[in-house]
Design an enzyme around this catalytic site. Structure first.
Site, PDB file in Angstrom:
ATOM      1  N   CYS A 132      12.538  -0.604  35.555  1.00  0.00           N
ATOM      2  CA  CYS A 132      11.239   0.067  35.634  1.00  0.00           C
ATOM      3  C   CYS A 132      11.115   1.000  34.440  1.00  0.00           C
ATOM      4  O   CYS A 132      11.799   0.808  33.428  1.00  0.00           O
ATOM      5  CB  CYS A 132      11.050   0.779  36.975  1.00  0.00           C
ATOM      6  SG  CYS A 132      12.201   2.145  37.283  1.00  0.00           S
TER       7      CYS A 132
ATOM      8  N   ASN B   9      13.717   4.587  35.791  1.00  0.00           N
ATOM      9  CA  ASN B   9      14.964   4.321  36.530  1.00  0.00           C
ATOM     10  C   ASN B   9      15.304   5.456  37.502  1.00  0.00           C
ATOM     11  O   ASN B   9      16.464   5.728  37.781  1.00  0.00           O
ATOM     12  CB  ASN B   9      16.139   4.056  35.579  1.00  0.00           C
ATOM     13  CG  ASN B   9      17.370   3.436  36.240  1.00  0.00           C
ATOM     14  OD1 ASN B   9      18.500   3.645  35.811  1.00  0.00           O
ATOM     15  ND2 ASN B   9      17.184   2.671  37.291  1.00  0.00           N
TER      16      ASN B   9
ATOM     17  N   CYS C 118      12.745   5.917  40.303  1.00  0.00           N
ATOM     18  CA  CYS C 118      11.961   5.615  41.517  1.00  0.00           C
ATOM     19  C   CYS C 118      12.099   4.146  41.931  1.00  0.00           C
ATOM     20  O   CYS C 118      12.810   3.817  42.880  1.00  0.00           O
ATOM     21  CB  CYS C 118      10.491   5.966  41.317  1.00  0.00           C
ATOM     22  SG  CYS C 118      10.178   7.712  41.013  1.00  0.00           S
ATOM     23  N   ARG C 119      11.414   3.255  41.209  1.00  0.00           N
ATOM     24  CA  ARG C 119      11.319   1.877  41.693  1.00  0.00           C
ATOM     25  C   ARG C 119      12.592   1.058  41.505  1.00  0.00           C
ATOM     26  O   ARG C 119      13.055   0.399  42.451  1.00  0.00           O
ATOM     27  CB  ARG C 119      10.151   1.164  40.991  1.00  0.00           C
ATOM     28  CG  ARG C 119       8.807   1.704  41.384  1.00  0.00           C
ATOM     29  CD  ARG C 119       7.727   1.259  40.441  1.00  0.00           C
ATOM     30  NE  ARG C 119       7.905   1.833  39.115  1.00  0.00           N
ATOM     31  CZ  ARG C 119       7.167   1.557  38.049  1.00  0.00           C
ATOM     32  NH1 ARG C 119       6.206   0.656  38.155  1.00  0.00           N
ATOM     33  NH2 ARG C 119       7.383   2.145  36.894  1.00  0.00           N
ATOM     34  N   SER C 120      13.180   1.056  40.301  1.00  0.00           N
ATOM     35  CA  SER C 120      14.333   0.162  40.093  1.00  0.00           C
ATOM     36  C   SER C 120      15.591   0.605  40.849  1.00  0.00           C
ATOM     37  O   SER C 120      16.319  -0.258  41.362  1.00  0.00           O
ATOM     38  CB  SER C 120      14.603  -0.099  38.608  1.00  0.00           C
ATOM     39  OG  SER C 120      14.902   1.071  37.901  1.00  0.00           O
TER      40      SER C 120
ATOM     41  N   ASP D  84       3.661   2.294  40.238  1.00  0.00           N
ATOM     42  CA  ASP D  84       4.472   3.478  39.920  1.00  0.00           C
ATOM     43  C   ASP D  84       4.123   4.601  40.904  1.00  0.00           C
ATOM     44  O   ASP D  84       2.990   5.062  40.943  1.00  0.00           O
ATOM     45  CB  ASP D  84       4.131   3.895  38.486  1.00  0.00           C
ATOM     46  CG  ASP D  84       4.986   5.046  38.001  1.00  0.00           C
ATOM     47  OD1 ASP D  84       5.664   5.669  38.842  1.00  0.00           O
ATOM     48  OD2 ASP D  84       4.973   5.311  36.795  1.00  0.00           O
TER      49      ASP D  84
HETATM   50  P1  4NP Z   1       9.957   4.733  37.870  1.00  0.00           P
HETATM   51  O1  4NP Z   1       8.926   5.947  38.015  1.00  0.00           O
HETATM   52  O2  4NP Z   1       9.581   4.008  36.598  1.00  0.00           O
HETATM   53  O3  4NP Z   1       9.677   3.919  39.079  1.00  0.00           O
HETATM   54  O4  4NP Z   1      11.332   5.347  37.833  1.00  0.00           O
HETATM   55  C1  4NP Z   1       8.706   6.883  37.000  1.00  0.00           C
HETATM   56  C2  4NP Z   1       9.562   7.951  36.840  1.00  0.00           C
HETATM   57  C3  4NP Z   1       9.331   8.895  35.860  1.00  0.00           C
HETATM   58  C4  4NP Z   1       8.233   8.750  35.035  1.00  0.00           C
HETATM   59  C5  4NP Z   1       7.385   7.677  35.190  1.00  0.00           C
HETATM   60  C6  4NP Z   1       7.623   6.728  36.172  1.00  0.00           C
HETATM   61  N1  4NP Z   1       7.989   9.727  34.038  1.00  0.00           N
HETATM   62  O5  4NP Z   1       6.937   9.622  33.386  1.00  0.00           O
HETATM   63  O6  4NP Z   1       8.795  10.635  33.848  1.00  0.00           O
END
Ligand code: 4NP
Length: 159
Positions: A11, A14, A16-18, A127
């Site tokens: 993702c 790294n 939240c989703r992955s 997201d």
């Molecule tokens: P992820 O979510 O891609 O599912 O881990 C996010 C975590 C942090 C950010 C964006 C998406 N960020 O912009 O910091």
């Protein structure tokens, strides 16, 4: 027939989703007795959260389903991942564009949208970072569905 299959979830951050996908897929693989035939990892295309634990909301949502992702630590996607993993599964089209760019230069495993393995019409795991708790539950539902489809395909490869 394969001896062992490796799966990388990707993702943006790294956190939240992955890592949620890694935890859910690992849990499901364990339930099916396939964990020792799999290598499972996750990473993010971005560098902001390297070394960090998953987002507290992701950890809490997974824990409500009996899945512990608190030990995972974020790392960044690297070109060599495309040589080392049999499946490189991205959460959204933006991740796909980023990883495809590397794939065009590097070759190796072609990245795919993870939800291609799910039964829902949704193509992307949204997201949840800037949303509420509901977003994290929705992410887990989508991830669980796609994980079942993926495990079914891998089970056939390992059989
Ligand atoms: P992820 O979510 O891609 O599912 O881990 C996010 C975590 C942090 C950010 C964006 C998406 N960020 O912009 O910091």
């Amino acid at each position: 027939m394969a001896d062992r299959v490796s799966v990388l979830f990707v993702c943006l951050g790294n956190i939240c989703r992955s890592p949620s996908a890694e935890g859910v897929f690992r849990h499901l693989a364990q339930e099916h007795g396939l964990l020792d035939r799999l290598h499972i990892d996750s990473c993010g295309t971005g560098s902001w959260h390297i070394g960090k634990s998953p987002d507290e909301r992701a950890t809490a949502a997974a824990a409500r389903r009996g899945i512990d992702i608190s030990d995972l630590r974020a790392r960044q996607f690297r070109a060599e991942d495309l040589d080392q993993f049999d499946y490189v599964l991205v959460m959204d089209r933006s991740n796909l564009a980023d990883v495809r760019e590397v794939w065009h230069q590097n070759g190796g495993t072609e990245p795919r949208l993870f939800l291609d393995f799910g039964g829902s019409r949704l193509a992307e795991v949204p997201d949840p970072y800037y949303g509420g708790e509901d977003g994290f539950e929705h992410v887990l539902d989508l991830i669980h569905d796609a994980s079942s489809g993926l495990l079914e395909e891998i089970r056939r490869r390992l059989a």
